[in-house]
Design an enzyme around this catalytic site. Structure first.
Site, short mmCIF file in Angstrom:
data_model
loop_
_atom_site.label_atom_id
_atom_site.label_comp_id
_atom_site.label_asym_id
_atom_site.label_seq_id
_atom_site.Cartn_x
_atom_site.Cartn_y
_atom_site.Cartn_z
N ILE A 1 -57.57 -13.30 52.14
CA ILE A 1 -56.80 -13.34 53.37
C ILE A 1 -55.93 -14.60 53.42
O ILE A 1 -54.75 -14.55 53.77
CB ILE A 1 -57.71 -13.25 54.61
CG1 ILE A 1 -58.48 -11.92 54.61
CG2 ILE A 1 -56.91 -13.40 55.89
CD1 ILE A 1 -59.55 -11.83 55.67
N ALA B 1 -61.24 -15.66 61.50
CA ALA B 1 -62.36 -15.61 60.55
C ALA B 1 -63.69 -15.37 61.28
O ALA B 1 -64.15 -14.23 61.38
CB ALA B 1 -62.41 -16.89 59.73
N ASP C 1 -59.14 -14.12 67.11
CA ASP C 1 -59.60 -12.73 67.20
C ASP C 1 -61.12 -12.66 67.20
O ASP C 1 -61.69 -11.59 67.19
CB ASP C 1 -59.03 -11.92 66.02
CG ASP C 1 -59.29 -10.43 66.13
OD1 ASP C 1 -59.08 -9.88 67.24
OD2 ASP C 1 -59.71 -9.81 65.14
N GLU D 1 -69.63 -12.29 71.56
CA GLU D 1 -68.72 -11.16 71.79
C GLU D 1 -69.49 -10.01 72.43
O GLU D 1 -70.45 -9.52 71.84
CB GLU D 1 -68.10 -10.72 70.46
CG GLU D 1 -67.25 -11.79 69.80
CD GLU D 1 -66.69 -11.35 68.46
OE1 GLU D 1 -66.90 -10.17 68.06
OE2 GLU D 1 -66.04 -12.16 67.79
N HIS E 1 -61.58 -9.03 68.73
CA HIS E 1 -62.06 -8.76 67.36
C HIS E 1 -61.52 -7.42 66.87
O HIS E 1 -62.25 -6.57 66.37
CB HIS E 1 -63.59 -8.78 67.31
CG HIS E 1 -64.11 -9.17 65.96
ND1 HIS E 1 -65.33 -9.81 65.78
CD2 HIS E 1 -63.59 -9.04 64.71
CE1 HIS E 1 -65.53 -10.04 64.49
NE2 HIS E 1 -64.48 -9.59 63.82
N GLY F 1 -58.66 -7.16 64.82
CA GLY F 1 -57.75 -7.33 63.71
C GLY F 1 -57.86 -6.28 62.63
O GLY F 1 -56.86 -5.93 61.98
#
Length: 316
Positions: free
Chosen positions: A152, A226, A251, A256, A275, A277
């Site tokens: 990435i 990440a 993200d 979460e 989250h 992506g």
């Protein structure tokens, strides 16, 4: 004899069809359903995505388990050590989300640098006069610092370069890339934008704390697609409140959906996406199909892609 596969979460329809063609599929999306399956069936493989936990108790309840798989790259929700101790193959989909996460990273970078979110919100409120107080900048000519030059990180570097940015990086070790390698301190000091692309482990847990954030160039932007726990959020919130850094876009969060992170999420110079992506249609389908095909191969006596077997060296 057909093997039995347990799904802890939904997967792409095409991937589910592939599974059903070759194995018996059972679902355990909640505790009651999961217990019912484990009470009735011998499970040979478990597949999860981002939330369902493949932990030691679950593996212990499946004495014939051969494969623990995640439709994704990171394995935070899979107990790799416990699986390896049980000689269970751990399968994931390395590199499958590199393109989409890199795109998401650049989207966050652009939105934060150009203050796009607030601009769109103001126009939706019929406040065209917002342009008279607009404050933003551009990526062209800025320095992009990348922490973690994996699949990435390399794509983000190329995209940043295409936008006219100067790229430098820090990683666990220097790689064969056309960008200068520097110490993490130098990357933080020199960069107008810092983008995180590191795995989460004991070494990277809250890697960016108060001391590291204090080194950042004043007004610098921090981007994290990440893992949320790479950044000490209390220190980050303080740095934002003191206006020592320009903004934060992410993200990912350590919690979460956000509970402890709510104050950070609602900060005026913070943008957080849920989250999402990797949830583009193309990547979701690709990740699920790649994982399922390798699980089927492992269960039917064929050879999975060796790069998909996370613990292959430990199982030799």
């Amino acid at each position: 004899m057909r093997k039995n596969v347990l799904l802890l979460e939904t997967i792409a329809d095409e991937a589910l069809a592939v599974l059903r063609e070759h194995v018996n599929v059972f679902t355990g999306y909640n505790e009651a359903d999961l217990k019912g399956v484990l009470d009735r069936e011998d499970i040979h493989a478990i597949i999860t995505r981002g939330k369902g936990l493949i932990n030691e108790p679950l593996m212990a309840a499946c004495p014939q388990l051969q494969v623990a798989a995640r439709c994704g790259v990171g394995l935070d929700n899979v107990d790799v050590a416990a699986a390896t101790a049980r000689k269970v193959m751990v399968i994931n989909a390395p590199g499958s989300n590199a393109a989409t996460i890199a795109e998401h990273t650049l989207a966050l970078m652009l939105m934060l640098m150009r203050n796009m979110y607030e601009s769109v919100a103001q126009v939706k409120q019929d406040n065209w006069a917002w342009r008279n107080q607009y404050a933003g900048d551009e990526l062209n000519g800025k320095t992009l610092g990348i922490l973690g030059m994996g699949n990435i990180g390399k794509r983000v570097a190329r995209l940043g370069e295409a936008f006219g940015m100067e790229v430098l990086y820090w990683s666990k070790s220097a790689g064969d890339v056309p960008y200068p390698f520097a110490s993490m301190e130098e990357v933080l000091q020199r960069s107008d934008v810092v983008s995180l692309h590191l795995p989460f482990n004991k070494e990277t847990d809250r890697l960016l704390g108060a001391a590291q954030l204090a080194v950042l160039k004043p007004g610098a932007l921090l981007i994290n697609t990440a893992r949320g726990a790479l950044v000490d959020h209390a220190a980050l919130l303080q740095a934002l409140n003191e206006k020592r850094i320009g903004g934060y876009a992410a993200d990912v969060l350590p919690d979460e959906p956000p509970v402890q992170s709510r104050n950070l999420v609602h900060h005026p110079r913070v943008m957080v996406t849920p989250h999402s992506g990797s949830l583009t249609a193309a990547t979701y389908r690709q990740i699920c199909l790649l994982t399922v095909n390798n699980v089927v191969a492992a269960l039917t006596g064929n050879n999975p892609d060796p790069n998909s077997i996370f613990n292959r060296h430990a199982l030799l």
